[in-house]
Design a protein around this motif. Structure first.
Motif, PDB file in Angstrom:
ATOM      1  N   LEU A 185      -4.136  -9.193  -6.810  1.00 18.78           N
ATOM      2  CA  LEU A 185      -5.154 -10.127  -6.328  1.00 18.78           C
ATOM      3  C   LEU A 185      -6.178  -9.360  -5.509  1.00 18.78           C
ATOM      4  O   LEU A 185      -5.838  -8.403  -4.800  1.00 18.78           O
ATOM      5  CB  LEU A 185      -4.537 -11.230  -5.464  1.00 18.78           C
ATOM      6  N   ALA A 186      -7.418  -9.797  -5.588  1.00 20.51           N
ATOM      7  CA  ALA A 186      -8.491  -9.179  -4.812  1.00 20.51           C
ATOM      8  C   ALA A 186      -9.506 -10.243  -4.435  1.00 20.51           C
ATOM      9  O   ALA A 186      -9.653 -11.258  -5.129  1.00 20.51           O
ATOM     10  CB  ALA A 186      -9.168  -8.068  -5.616  1.00 20.51           C
ATOM     11  N   GLY A 187     -10.222 -10.011  -3.324  1.00 18.63           N
ATOM     12  CA  GLY A 187     -11.273 -10.932  -2.902  1.00 18.63           C
ATOM     13  C   GLY A 187     -10.710 -12.261  -2.429  1.00 18.63           C
ATOM     14  O   GLY A 187      -9.499 -12.454  -2.260  1.00 18.63           O
ATOM     15  N   GLY A 188     -11.603 -13.211  -2.167  1.00 18.81           N
ATOM     16  CA  GLY A 188     -11.206 -14.568  -1.832  1.00 18.81           C
ATOM     17  C   GLY A 188     -10.320 -14.699  -0.616  1.00 18.81           C
ATOM     18  O   GLY A 188      -9.504 -15.612  -0.526  1.00 18.81           O
ATOM     19  N   GLY A 189     -10.438 -13.793   0.344  1.00 16.70           N
ATOM     20  CA  GLY A 189      -9.608 -13.855   1.538  1.00 16.70           C
ATOM     21  C   GLY A 189      -8.360 -13.008   1.473  1.00 16.70           C
ATOM     22  O   GLY A 189      -7.551 -13.004   2.417  1.00 16.70           O
ATOM     23  N   VAL A 190      -8.159 -12.280   0.372  1.00 19.17           N
ATOM     24  CA  VAL A 190      -6.997 -11.407   0.233  1.00 19.17           C
ATOM     25  C   VAL A 190      -7.181 -10.160   1.101  1.00 19.17           C
ATOM     26  O   VAL A 190      -8.269  -9.592   1.180  1.00 19.17           O
ATOM     27  CB  VAL A 190      -6.805 -11.008  -1.246  1.00 19.17           C
ATOM     28  N   ARG A 191      -6.107  -9.745   1.750  1.00 22.55           N
ATOM     29  CA  ARG A 191      -6.123  -8.518   2.559  1.00 22.55           C
ATOM     30  C   ARG A 191      -5.846  -7.343   1.631  1.00 22.55           C
ATOM     31  O   ARG A 191      -4.725  -7.141   1.167  1.00 22.55           O
ATOM     32  CB  ARG A 191      -5.073  -8.617   3.675  1.00 22.55           C
ATOM     33  N   GLY A 192      -6.879  -6.566   1.356  1.00 25.95           N
ATOM     34  CA  GLY A 192      -6.752  -5.451   0.427  1.00 25.95           C
ATOM     35  C   GLY A 192      -5.941  -4.298   0.988  1.00 25.95           C
ATOM     36  O   GLY A 192      -5.616  -4.245   2.166  1.00 25.95           O
ATOM     37  N   GLY A 193      -5.592  -3.374   0.091  1.00 27.16           N
ATOM     38  CA  GLY A 193      -4.832  -2.210   0.502  1.00 27.16           C
ATOM     39  C   GLY A 193      -3.403  -2.534   0.886  1.00 27.16           C
ATOM     40  O   GLY A 193      -2.790  -1.811   1.672  1.00 27.16           O
ATOM     41  N   THR A 194      -2.856  -3.623   0.353  1.00 30.50           N
ATOM     42  CA  THR A 194      -1.513  -4.052   0.719  1.00 30.50           C
ATOM     43  C   THR A 194      -0.633  -4.175  -0.525  1.00 30.50           C
ATOM     44  O   THR A 194      -1.118  -4.383  -1.637  1.00 30.50           O
ATOM     45  CB  THR A 194      -1.525  -5.414   1.443  1.00 30.50           C
ATOM     46  N   VAL A 195       0.654  -4.028  -0.300  1.00 29.64           N
ATOM     47  CA  VAL A 195       1.659  -4.248  -1.333  1.00 29.64           C
ATOM     48  C   VAL A 195       2.694  -5.190  -0.745  1.00 29.64           C
ATOM     49  O   VAL A 195       3.219  -4.950   0.340  1.00 29.64           O
ATOM     50  CB  VAL A 195       2.331  -2.933  -1.769  1.00 29.64           C
ATOM     51  N   TYR A 196       2.980  -6.278  -1.446  1.00 25.79           N
ATOM     52  CA  TYR A 196       3.992  -7.221  -0.988  1.00 25.79           C
ATOM     53  C   TYR A 196       5.087  -7.300  -2.031  1.00 25.79           C
ATOM     54  O   TYR A 196       4.832  -7.465  -3.224  1.00 25.79           O
ATOM     55  CB  TYR A 196       3.401  -8.603  -0.754  1.00 25.79           C
ATOM     56  N   GLY A 197       6.319  -7.180  -1.580  1.00 28.60           N
ATOM     57  CA  GLY A 197       7.459  -7.228  -2.473  1.00 28.60           C
ATOM     58  C   GLY A 197       7.735  -5.885  -3.100  1.00 28.60           C
ATOM     59  O   GLY A 197       6.896  -4.968  -3.090  1.00 28.60           O
ATOM     60  N   ALA A 198       8.929  -5.745  -3.633  1.00 26.99           N
ATOM     61  CA  ALA A 198       9.330  -4.485  -4.269  1.00 26.99           C
ATOM     62  C   ALA A 198      10.348  -4.768  -5.344  1.00 26.99           C
ATOM     63  O   ALA A 198      11.146  -5.713  -5.252  1.00 26.99           O
ATOM     64  CB  ALA A 198       9.901  -3.524  -3.233  1.00 26.99           C
ATOM     65  N   SER A 199      10.315  -3.956  -6.385  1.00 26.02           N
ATOM     66  CA  SER A 199      11.353  -4.008  -7.413  1.00 26.02           C
ATOM     67  C   SER A 199      12.381  -2.919  -7.135  1.00 26.02           C
ATOM     68  O   SER A 199      12.183  -2.062  -6.259  1.00 26.02           O
ATOM     69  CB  SER A 199      10.725  -3.797  -8.792  1.00 26.02           C
ATOM     70  N   ASP A 200      13.473  -2.951  -7.868  1.00 23.74           N
ATOM     71  CA  ASP A 200      14.506  -1.928  -7.676  1.00 23.74           C
ATOM     72  C   ASP A 200      14.063  -0.594  -8.272  1.00 23.74           C
ATOM     73  O   ASP A 200      12.916  -0.444  -8.705  1.00 23.74           O
ATOM     74  CB  ASP A 200      15.844  -2.404  -8.247  1.00 23.74           C
ATOM     75  N   LYS A 201      14.974   0.362  -8.348  1.00 23.02           N
ATOM     76  CA  LYS A 201      14.615   1.730  -8.726  1.00 23.02           C
ATOM     77  C   LYS A 201      14.132   1.866 -10.162  1.00 23.02           C
ATOM     78  O   LYS A 201      13.464   2.841 -10.492  1.00 23.02           O
ATOM     79  CB  LYS A 201      15.816   2.655  -8.496  1.00 23.02           C
ATOM     80  N   ILE A 202      14.459   0.894 -11.008  1.00 23.93           N
ATOM     81  CA  ILE A 202      14.029   0.984 -12.402  1.00 23.93           C
ATOM     82  C   ILE A 202      13.132  -0.187 -12.812  1.00 23.93           C
ATOM     83  O   ILE A 202      12.917  -0.425 -13.999  1.00 23.93           O
ATOM     84  CB  ILE A 202      15.235   1.098 -13.349  1.00 23.93           C
ATOM     85  N   ALA A 203      12.588  -0.904 -11.831  1.00 19.94           N
ATOM     86  CA  ALA A 203      11.691  -2.043 -12.100  1.00 19.94           C
ATOM     87  C   ALA A 203      12.359  -3.084 -12.992  1.00 19.94           C
ATOM     88  O   ALA A 203      11.755  -3.624 -13.925  1.00 19.94           O
ATOM     89  CB  ALA A 203      10.378  -1.564 -12.721  1.00 19.94           C
ATOM     90  N   ALA A 204      13.625  -3.388 -12.662  1.00 19.00           N
ATOM     91  CA  ALA A 204      14.385  -4.350 -13.451  1.00 19.00           C
ATOM     92  C   ALA A 204      14.514  -5.696 -12.752  1.00 19.00           C
ATOM     93  O   ALA A 204      14.462  -6.745 -13.405  1.00 19.00           O
ATOM     94  CB  ALA A 204      15.775  -3.796 -13.771  1.00 19.00           C
TER      95      ALA A 204
END
Length: 433
Positions: free
Chosen positions: A366-385
């Motif tokens: 997501l970008a713009g519209g009040g989004v705080r850029g340069g951020t990552v929310y959440g994470a997947s495990d070591k193999i993106a499963a």
């Protein structure tokens, strides 16, 4: 057209009022689903069968790496928030797509070639926007282009129309080819046999007839309502501003080149013109690239790397240009741009050198519209499963869209049994706002 407008009024369209500056949303829906491993969630330390054979690149955000085929996007990550733990738990294009575009799981899940209609007839996010918002001009408040999302064989996905709200609130579907050298939208220009003089005469005749019936009936009944709706229909054709929104030839040719002279690129440019003209929500569906692998979409069951080398440069060019263009025009703060698809791709490369369907974890940006850029929310495990933390579900995305464009989250819609239902069961993703 007057009949459609009467139907909308009869269905109880309610405008919202807000003191804040109105915002818009451009939803880029990438049919087939790009792999999270080669885009927003690379796993460079995973085994080869997981990470694939493409490398990674650094981005403008310290610590954030992207797939190597996204160099232009990588320069703009300070404007972007990445959700790395989005989940539908549905591995079928059409039913998972229904969940992503309505915020309600398909029942049952995992149904490929699911058809629109009851019992899976929850209104699309655009339909809810059409019900609760009125635009500032003559254009509708939700538009989809340049075609519907569908499986091979013209099998349209559910979750793209107004469902039980009724056809009056369907997002306006523009089936178009904006990359065409002679692109024009049918219906907005007068037909050859109706010159401007004749058009004005028709409108004058309608007004005379309407005045006659108003003299007979001063009660505000059907005749005056017909006049109101007919006037709106005429205004759409007569409105110079409405027609100008679709005039891509008014753009600088160099900017059109930056977006890309292919269908997706020019569709995204058209979306920017529409939000600039006051349309709150525009959905742009990825369309098949002629001659590309896997029928030109992101369903990379085979030759994943080769397919991405064909498609990612197009997406990288168009997406980055949209963010830069909105920023240059002072529109990015008021326009939410969403990069999404129906699901992700499997953690491991299959025997055909491809990746299969995977709804258990994937990424959305997501970008713009009040989004705080340069951020990552959440994470997947070591193999993106599977998600590791910060799970986001489609209803949270719909809630965030409604919050952005000004649909109150406590708004209610009524189903065919007369039951009042909340427009969303999700929560605004405040961690990135």
């Amino acid at each position: 057209m007057p009949g459609l407008l009467r139907a909308r009024a009869a269905a109880g369209e309610v405008p919202t009022t807000s003191a804040r500056r109105p915002k818009s949303c451009i939803l880029l829906f990438l049919l087939g689903a790009p792999p999270q491993q080669e885009t927003w969630d690379p796993k460079p330390d995973a085994p080869a069968e997981v990470r694939g054979d493409l490398g990674v690149i650094r981005s403008a955000t310290p610590g954030l790496i992207l797939g190597e085929l996204m160099p232009k996007t990588a320069r703009l990550t300070e404007k972007i928030a990445v959700l790395r733990a989005v989940q539908t738990n549905d591995n079928a294009h059409s039913s998972s797509g229904y969940y992503m575009t309505t915020g309600l799981p398909h029942a049952p899940q995992g149904v490929e070639n699911a058809k629109p209609g009851a019992p899976n007839d929850w209104p699309a996010v655009g339909a809810v926007v059409r019900k609760f918002l009125r635009g500032s001009g003559t254009l509708p408040t939700a538009i989809s282009l340049p075609e519907q999302a569908e499986n091979d064989g013209n099998l349209t996905w559910p979750g793209q129309d107004a469902g039980f709200l009724g056809r009056a609130f369907d997002p306006w579907l523009l089936k178009c080819a904006p990359e065409s050298a002679r692109f024009e939208l049918p219906g907005l220009d007068l037909p050859p046999d109706v010159p401007p003089v004749r058009f004005d005469a028709r409108r004058s005749l309608l007004e005379q007839v309407g005045s006659h019936f108003d003299h007979i009936d001063r009660t505000g009944g059907p005749s005056s309502l017909h006049q109101s709706h007919a006037r709106q229909a005429y205004d759409l054709i007569a409105s110079r501003a409405a027609r100008q929104a679709f005039d891509l030839n008014a753009e600088d040719p160099r900017l059109r080149d930056r977006y890309g002279r292919y269908r997706f690129g020019q569709s995204v440019l058209l979306a920017r013109r529409l939000v600039e003209a006051g349309v709150p929500l525009v959905r742009v569906n990825w369309t098949r690239v002629p001659g590309a692998l896997n029928n030109g979409h992101w369903d990379t069951h085979s030759k994943n790397t080769a397919a991405l080398k064909q498609l990612m440069p197009l997406l990288d060019q168009t997406y980055s240009t949209l963010l830069e263009d909105l920023g240059d025009r002072g529109l990015l703060d008021d326009t939410l741009v969403i990069w999404a698809a129906e699901f992700g791709r499997t953690p491991k490369i299959n025997g055909a050198a491809g990746r299969d369907h995977w709804g258990h974890v994937f990424s959305v940006a997501l970008a713009g519209g009040g989004v705080r850029g340069g951020t990552v929310y959440g994470a997947s495990d070591k193999i993106a499963a599977f998600p590791k933390d910060g799970i986001v579900r489609p209803q949270d995305l719909t809630a965030t869209i409604f919050h952005t464009v000004g649909v109150p989250l406590d708004s209610e819609i009524t189903d065919t049994l007369g039951r009042p239902l909340a427009v969303t069961r999700g929560e605004v993703i405040r961690q990135i706002m």
